[in-house]
Design a protein around this motif. Sequence first.
Motif, PDB file in Angstrom:
ATOM      1  N   ARG A 266     -76.821   1.990  50.025  1.00  0.00           N
ATOM      2  CA  ARG A 266     -77.381   1.355  48.827  1.00  0.00           C
ATOM      3  C   ARG A 266     -77.922  -0.035  49.166  1.00  0.00           C
ATOM      4  O   ARG A 266     -78.981  -0.442  48.669  1.00  0.00           O
ATOM      5  CB  ARG A 266     -76.317   1.268  47.731  1.00  0.00           C
TER       6      ARG A 266
ATOM      7  N   ALA B 260     -81.168   0.601  50.826  1.00  0.00           N
ATOM      8  CA  ALA B 260     -82.161   1.021  49.832  1.00  0.00           C
ATOM      9  C   ALA B 260     -82.656  -0.161  49.009  1.00  0.00           C
ATOM     10  O   ALA B 260     -83.849  -0.256  48.696  1.00  0.00           O
ATOM     11  CB  ALA B 260     -81.570   2.093  48.920  1.00  0.00           C
ATOM     12  N   ASN B 261     -81.756  -1.074  48.670  1.00  0.00           N
ATOM     13  CA  ASN B 261     -82.163  -2.246  47.908  1.00  0.00           C
ATOM     14  C   ASN B 261     -83.080  -3.151  48.722  1.00  0.00           C
ATOM     15  O   ASN B 261     -84.009  -3.759  48.174  1.00  0.00           O
ATOM     16  CB  ASN B 261     -80.932  -3.016  47.429  1.00  0.00           C
TER      17      ASN B 261
ATOM     18  N   GLY C  32     -76.996  -2.943  41.361  1.00  0.00           N
ATOM     19  CA  GLY C  32     -76.303  -1.686  41.136  1.00  0.00           C
ATOM     20  C   GLY C  32     -75.078  -1.458  42.001  1.00  0.00           C
ATOM     21  O   GLY C  32     -74.546  -0.351  42.034  1.00  0.00           O
ATOM     22  N   LEU C  33     -74.616  -2.501  42.678  1.00  0.00           N
ATOM     23  CA  LEU C  33     -73.507  -2.371  43.618  1.00  0.00           C
ATOM     24  C   LEU C  33     -72.289  -3.159  43.161  1.00  0.00           C
ATOM     25  O   LEU C  33     -72.419  -4.249  42.601  1.00  0.00           O
ATOM     26  CB  LEU C  33     -73.908  -2.902  44.999  1.00  0.00           C
TER      27      LEU C  33
ATOM     28  N   LEU D  37     -83.688   7.782  53.079  1.00  0.00           N
ATOM     29  CA  LEU D  37     -83.859   7.119  51.787  1.00  0.00           C
ATOM     30  C   LEU D  37     -85.263   7.315  51.223  1.00  0.00           C
ATOM     31  O   LEU D  37     -85.552   6.872  50.114  1.00  0.00           O
ATOM     32  CB  LEU D  37     -83.535   5.628  51.918  1.00  0.00           C
TER      33      LEU D  37
ATOM     34  N   ASP E  32     -71.841   5.075  51.377  1.00  0.00           N
ATOM     35  CA  ASP E  32     -72.665   4.862  50.192  1.00  0.00           C
ATOM     36  C   ASP E  32     -73.011   3.395  49.981  1.00  0.00           C
ATOM     37  O   ASP E  32     -74.128   3.070  49.566  1.00  0.00           O
ATOM     38  CB  ASP E  32     -71.950   5.411  48.949  1.00  0.00           C
TER      39      ASP E  32
END
Length: 205
Positions: free
Chosen positions: A190, A193-194, A133-134, A22, A186
């Motif tokens: 994510r 990453a968040n 964003g999820l 990431l 994914d």
Amino acid sequence: MIAIIDYGMGNLHSVSKAVERLGWEAEVTSDPAHILGADGVILPGVGAFGDAMRELSESGLADVVRQAAASGKPLLGICLGMQLLFGESEEHGQHEGLGILPGRAMRFAGEYKVPHMGWNRLAFRQDSPLFEGLEEGYVYFVHSYHVKPDDESVLLAVTDYYQPVTAIVGRGRVFGMQFHPEKSGDVGMRLLANFLSLCGTKPQA
């Protein structure tokens, strides 16, 4: 830098590689100074709760994790690492946890397969920066014990396995994921990453 705590019982390589994929710098470490000086901390875990707490306590890392949480540094517990954040566990007897979040780990009880293993869908219970964003999606679980929080306000997401099962918890900048985000496609990446974005570090060039 993201410190991944090495106390001898974690999926260290896969978590480290996921963080690096990431774009963040990861260090697998048991050095208190490196952990407390990091931008964020990840507490992984695979194995038995009592064994993990013994390793953390005897090495002095239990207090280091508590200090990191108290400092406001972003902290993420993964799988057993999430359970360790709570007050106690009934796995092979009664064991005291880190006590950072209120609640206990309990064995699944019912006429169904244990461990709970496979892909299950998340259901978000409240807003969290982890969900930026999820949409709700599937992540990968492997566990025989599940957490019952004493305070529903720490419950961020659940999944269903014959009952609502705690999947993601959080209070302040302390978070936990019962599943393995680094093995969850994914959606898992994510979420990871968040979390990393909360650490104030910039991805490497």
